[in-house]
Design an enzyme around this catalytic site. Structure first.
Site, PDB file in Angstrom:
ATOM      1  N   LYS A   1       6.208 -29.561  -5.818  1.00 41.37           N
ATOM      2  CA  LYS A   1       6.218 -28.184  -6.346  1.00 41.37           C
ATOM      3  C   LYS A   1       5.617 -28.168  -7.759  1.00 41.37           C
ATOM      4  O   LYS A   1       4.887 -27.248  -8.127  1.00 41.37           O
ATOM      5  CB  LYS A   1       7.637 -27.606  -6.359  1.00 41.37           C
ATOM      6  CG  LYS A   1       8.261 -27.371  -4.999  1.00 41.37           C
ATOM      7  CD  LYS A   1       7.509 -26.383  -4.129  1.00 41.37           C
ATOM      8  CE  LYS A   1       7.666 -24.933  -4.503  1.00 41.37           C
ATOM      9  NZ  LYS A   1       7.004 -24.037  -3.521  1.00 41.37           N
TER      10      LYS A   1
ATOM     11  N   TYR B   1       9.982 -33.480  -3.144  1.00 44.23           N
ATOM     12  CA  TYR B   1       9.950 -32.014  -3.170  1.00 44.23           C
ATOM     13  C   TYR B   1       9.669 -31.469  -4.577  1.00 44.23           C
ATOM     14  O   TYR B   1       8.677 -30.739  -4.776  1.00 44.23           O
ATOM     15  CB  TYR B   1      11.229 -31.421  -2.558  1.00 44.23           C
ATOM     16  CG  TYR B   1      11.282 -29.914  -2.673  1.00 44.23           C
ATOM     17  CD1 TYR B   1      10.467 -29.106  -1.882  1.00 44.23           C
ATOM     18  CD2 TYR B   1      12.111 -29.290  -3.603  1.00 44.23           C
ATOM     19  CE1 TYR B   1      10.487 -27.713  -2.014  1.00 44.23           C
ATOM     20  CE2 TYR B   1      12.145 -27.914  -3.739  1.00 44.23           C
ATOM     21  CZ  TYR B   1      11.328 -27.126  -2.942  1.00 44.23           C
ATOM     22  OH  TYR B   1      11.344 -25.755  -3.084  1.00 44.23           O
TER      23      TYR B   1
HETATM   24  N1  LIG Z   1      15.272 -21.426  -0.820  1.00 49.43           N
HETATM   25  C1  LIG Z   1      15.365 -21.599  -2.111  1.00 49.43           C
HETATM   26  O1  LIG Z   1      16.471 -21.669  -2.683  1.00 49.43           O
HETATM   27  C2  LIG Z   1      14.121 -21.686  -2.948  1.00 49.43           C
HETATM   28  C3  LIG Z   1      14.277 -21.774  -4.336  1.00 49.43           C
HETATM   29  C4  LIG Z   1      13.138 -21.859  -5.130  1.00 49.43           C
HETATM   30  C5  LIG Z   1      11.890 -21.841  -4.560  1.00 49.43           C
HETATM   31  N2  LIG Z   1      11.762 -21.773  -3.212  1.00 49.43           N
HETATM   32  C6  LIG Z   1      10.390 -21.741  -2.673  1.00 49.43           C
HETATM   33  O2  LIG Z   1      10.242 -20.541  -1.944  1.00 49.43           O
HETATM   34  C7  LIG Z   1       9.336 -20.720  -0.874  1.00 49.43           C
HETATM   35  C8  LIG Z   1       9.971 -20.236   0.409  1.00 49.43           C
HETATM   36  O3  LIG Z   1      11.136 -20.997   0.636  1.00 49.43           O
HETATM   37  P1  LIG Z   1      12.197 -20.623   1.760  1.00 49.43           P
HETATM   38  O4  LIG Z   1      13.527 -21.014   1.268  1.00 49.43           O
HETATM   39  O5  LIG Z   1      11.951 -19.260   2.220  1.00 49.43           O
HETATM   40  O6  LIG Z   1      11.784 -21.676   2.867  1.00 49.43           O
HETATM   41  P2  LIG Z   1      11.537 -21.470   4.415  1.00 49.43           P
HETATM   42  O7  LIG Z   1      11.425 -22.822   5.003  1.00 49.43           O
HETATM   43  O8  LIG Z   1      12.543 -20.541   4.987  1.00 49.43           O
HETATM   44  O9  LIG Z   1      10.136 -20.742   4.441  1.00 49.43           O
HETATM   45  C9  LIG Z   1       8.935 -21.427   4.299  1.00 49.43           C
HETATM   46  C10 LIG Z   1       7.953 -20.839   5.302  1.00 49.43           C
HETATM   47  O10 LIG Z   1       6.716 -21.557   5.154  1.00 49.43           O
HETATM   48  C11 LIG Z   1       6.231 -21.846   6.445  1.00 49.43           C
HETATM   49  N3  LIG Z   1       5.413 -23.043   6.427  1.00 49.43           N
HETATM   50  C12 LIG Z   1       5.825 -24.315   6.248  1.00 49.43           C
HETATM   51  N4  LIG Z   1       4.797 -25.142   6.365  1.00 49.43           N
HETATM   52  C13 LIG Z   1       3.707 -24.383   6.607  1.00 49.43           C
HETATM   53  C14 LIG Z   1       2.342 -24.662   6.828  1.00 49.43           C
HETATM   54  N5  LIG Z   1       1.894 -25.936   6.852  1.00 49.43           N
HETATM   55  N6  LIG Z   1       1.509 -23.647   7.037  1.00 49.43           N
HETATM   56  C15 LIG Z   1       1.945 -22.370   7.064  1.00 49.43           C
HETATM   57  N7  LIG Z   1       3.233 -22.038   6.874  1.00 49.43           N
HETATM   58  C16 LIG Z   1       4.099 -23.047   6.648  1.00 49.43           C
HETATM   59  C17 LIG Z   1       7.465 -22.064   7.303  1.00 49.43           C
HETATM   60  O11 LIG Z   1       7.180 -21.912   8.677  1.00 49.43           O
HETATM   61  C18 LIG Z   1       8.417 -21.014   6.752  1.00 49.43           C
HETATM   62  O12 LIG Z   1       8.313 -19.814   7.465  1.00 49.43           O
HETATM   63  C19 LIG Z   1       8.972 -22.203  -0.855  1.00 49.43           C
HETATM   64  O13 LIG Z   1       7.715 -22.368  -1.444  1.00 49.43           O
HETATM   65  C20 LIG Z   1      10.053 -22.844  -1.702  1.00 49.43           C
HETATM   66  O14 LIG Z   1       9.591 -23.997  -2.346  1.00 49.43           O
HETATM   67  C21 LIG Z   1      12.843 -21.679  -2.389  1.00 49.43           C
HETATM   68  C1  LIG Z   2      29.010 -29.853  -2.250  1.00 54.22           C
HETATM   69  C2  LIG Z   2      27.675 -30.485  -2.393  1.00 54.22           C
HETATM   70  C3  LIG Z   2      27.819 -31.956  -2.723  1.00 54.22           C
HETATM   71  C4  LIG Z   2      26.882 -30.285  -1.133  1.00 54.22           C
HETATM   72  C5  LIG Z   2      25.406 -30.303  -1.351  1.00 54.22           C
HETATM   73  C6  LIG Z   2      24.851 -28.930  -1.643  1.00 54.22           C
HETATM   74  C7  LIG Z   2      23.337 -28.985  -1.570  1.00 54.22           C
HETATM   75  C8  LIG Z   2      22.941 -29.039  -0.094  1.00 54.22           C
HETATM   76  C9  LIG Z   2      22.709 -27.812  -2.305  1.00 54.22           C
HETATM   77  C10 LIG Z   2      23.171 -27.783  -3.780  1.00 54.22           C
HETATM   78  C11 LIG Z   2      22.036 -27.157  -4.573  1.00 54.22           C
HETATM   79  C12 LIG Z   2      21.010 -26.740  -3.557  1.00 54.22           C
HETATM   80  C13 LIG Z   2      19.562 -26.582  -4.027  1.00 54.22           C
HETATM   81  C14 LIG Z   2      19.411 -25.577  -5.156  1.00 54.22           C
HETATM   82  O1  LIG Z   2      20.144 -24.404  -4.890  1.00 54.22           O
HETATM   83  C15 LIG Z   2      18.027 -25.224  -5.450  1.00 54.22           C
HETATM   84  C16 LIG Z   2      16.997 -25.493  -4.621  1.00 54.22           C
HETATM   85  C17 LIG Z   2      15.635 -25.186  -5.092  1.00 54.22           C
HETATM   86  C18 LIG Z   2      14.667 -24.793  -4.035  1.00 54.22           C
HETATM   87  O2  LIG Z   2      13.362 -24.890  -4.498  1.00 54.22           O
HETATM   88  C19 LIG Z   2      14.852 -25.459  -2.714  1.00 54.22           C
HETATM   89  C20 LIG Z   2      16.291 -25.507  -2.280  1.00 54.22           C
HETATM   90  C21 LIG Z   2      17.178 -26.172  -3.312  1.00 54.22           C
HETATM   91  C22 LIG Z   2      16.723 -27.613  -3.467  1.00 54.22           C
HETATM   92  C23 LIG Z   2      18.670 -26.138  -2.851  1.00 54.22           C
HETATM   93  C24 LIG Z   2      18.887 -27.056  -1.619  1.00 54.22           C
HETATM   94  C25 LIG Z   2      20.363 -27.257  -1.263  1.00 54.22           C
HETATM   95  C26 LIG Z   2      21.163 -27.785  -2.443  1.00 54.22           C
HETATM   96  C27 LIG Z   2      20.653 -29.177  -2.845  1.00 54.22           C
END
Ligand SMILES: NC(=O)c1ccc[n+]([C@@H]2O[C@H](COP(=O)([O-])OP(=O)(O)OC[C@H]3O[C@@H](n4cnc5c(N)ncnc54)[C@H](O)[C@@H]3O)[C@@H](O)[C@H]2O)c1
Ligand SMILES: CC(C)CCC[C@@H](C)[C@H]1CC[C@H]2[C@@H]3[C@H](O)C=C4C[C@@H](O)CC[C@]4(C)[C@H]3CC[C@]12C
Length: 366
Positions: A163, A159
């Site tokens: 990214k 992952y």
């Molecule tokens: N959730 C977090 O904490 C977090 C933190 C930093 C960055 N991000 C980034 O933010 C973005 C959104 O993350 P999220 O948490 O909303 O995830 P999410 O899984 O809720 O949303 C991702 C969306 O992308 C769509 N998707 C996946 N594969 C696809 C494909 N092949 N074609 C078209 N659509 C597709 C999914 O259906 C979904 O609706 C991601 O790029 C992720 O890397 C998330």
């Molecule tokens: C009590 C712990 C051991 C349980 C594990 C928690 C774990 C599932 C959580 C901790 C941190 C979380 C990630 C973090 O907030 C940041 C990101 C960046 C983003 O790009 C995608 C999601 C992610 C990886 C979170 C996923 C869930 C994590 C690993």
């Protein structure tokens, strides 16, 4: 994108617009971008809430599509002024193969870039991640750093690797000539751990706490800070960047910005308790219940089980060596780059973000 009181004329495309962040970006654009004429929402799976948005003044166009399919992406991008590319495969639990993660996150992003170039779309905002920087494989802390803080960005997990690679592609594409001869302007936003309405992992912790008698057991030392940012503010930052990329192309093109707001610096679990506490849960222990080595052993066992069971079923618990390392390594940001470059101030205060999230957690299980 000229400033005027003329009829709205801009066309935006949001990839991944039905995801956790994507939905907030879509709704924020409809509320905060008066120059919008059409909003295209591209996603692998379209959500039913899109229907209710179709009655407003902006034309909302749902597009079911896959970012790995170049022709589908090009068709969706064609005629758009701005693309906000949030679609991604967020998988740190081993649900998808590394190949699939690479295909969606890297090849999908390359397809978006090529579509912009071919069709003449000039402005591309990419949702990157803090994980492009860290925590790294050495588990080195990143304590309230900014975009220029030196840090060894070494990754083994698919992952963060995907990214990081996608972010590089986006930044390298800045300045490429698009159809018509004008330069492409790109930039990348790096959210830390996003929370807020729609955050499924928060909901999972809530449900787990309810099953455990309204308790959760501390696993991570309270001293480990984990960066968090409210989803509404992340969405707001995307809207602002999209708006300011044209007038500030020189300054913002090819730049990265951490997404930040006034959310407090806390451990992952203590931060979750800001919401789960008012929902009736308590976090047991001022120190971790299990020693770190035992937690790592359990995480490793989970990884082994996942591998053994793979031919039969998908076993993908939250705890694995990678998620444990992220949760157990300090990674927080402190920066004002977005404020300096494009005047970003969080739209939602911490109190507001907290209240909205609590209400969502409370309502999400009914
Ligand atoms: N959730 C977090 O904490 C977090 C933190 C930093 C960055 N991000 C980034 O933010 C973005 C959104 O993350 P999220 O948490 O909303 O995830 P999410 O899984 O809720 O949303 C991702 C969306 O992308 C769509 N998707 C996946 N594969 C696809 C494909 N092949 N074609 C078209 N659509 C597709 C999914 O259906 C979904 O609706 C991601 O790029 C992720 O890397 C998330
Ligand atoms: C009590 C712990 C051991 C349980 C594990 C928690 C774990 C599932 C959580 C901790 C941190 C979380 C990630 C973090 O907030 C940041 C990101 C960046 C983003 O790009 C995608 C999601 C992610 C990886 C979170 C996923 C869930 C994590 C690993």
């Amino acid at each position: 994108m000229a400033e005027s009181a003329e009829a709205p004329k801009l066309v935006y495309l949001v990839t991944g617009g039905c995801g956790f962040l994507g939905e907030h970006v879509v709704r924020m654009l409809l509320e905060q971008e008066p120059r919008l004429r059409e909003l295209r929402v591209f996603d692998l799976h379209l959500s039913s809430w899109l229907e209710e948005l179709k009655t407003g003044p902006v034309q909302v166009t749902p597009i079911q599509g896959d970012v790995t399919q170049a022709h589908q992406v090009a068709a969706a991008v064609s005629g758009a002024h701005v693309v906000i590319h949030t679609a991604g495969l967020v998988d740190v639990f081993g649900r998808a193969s590394p190949e699939t993660i690479y295909k969606v996150n890297v090849q999908g992003t390359q397809n978006v870039i090529e579509a912009c170039v071919q069709t003449g779309t000039r402005f591309l905002v990419y949702t990157s991640s803090m994980e492009v920087v860290g925590p790294n494989v050495k588990g080195q802390p990143f304590y309230r750093g900014n975009e220029d803080t030196p840090y060894e960005a070494l990754h083994k997990h698919p992952y963060p690797q995907s990214k990081a690679q996608a972010e590089r592609l986006v930044l390298q594409a800045n300045g490429r000539k698009v159809q018509g001869g004008l330069p492409l302007v790109t930039c990348a936003l790096r959210p830390t751990g996003i929370y807020g309405e729609g955050h499924q992992i928060m909901r999972d912790f809530y449900l787990q706490g309810l099953r455990l008698g309204s308790r959760l057991f501390r696993a991570i030392p309270a001293s480990v800070e984990h960066g968090r940012v409210y989803v509404g503010n992340v969405a707001w930052m995307h809207v602002l960047v999209a708006r300011e990329l044209e007038p500030r192309a020189e300054l913002m093109g090819g730049q990265v910005y951490f997404c930040y707001d006034k959310s407090p610096y806390k451990s992952y679990e203590d931060f979750n308790m800001e919401f789960l506490g008012p929902c009736g849960l308590r976090l047991v222990g001022t120190r971790p219940l299990l020693p770190y080595w035992l937690l790592m052993l359990l995480a490793t066992l989970n990884a082994l089980l996942q591998w053994l069971l793979r031919p039969l079923l998908l076993y993908a618990p939250l705890l694995n060596p990678y998620t444990l390392a992220i949760a157990n390594t300090t990674f927080t940001v402190s920066t004002n780059k977005a404020q300096r470059h494009f005047g970003y101030e969080p739209l939602f205060s911490w109190e507001d973000s907290r209240t909205r999230t609590i209400l969502w957690v409370q309502g999400s299980t009914q």
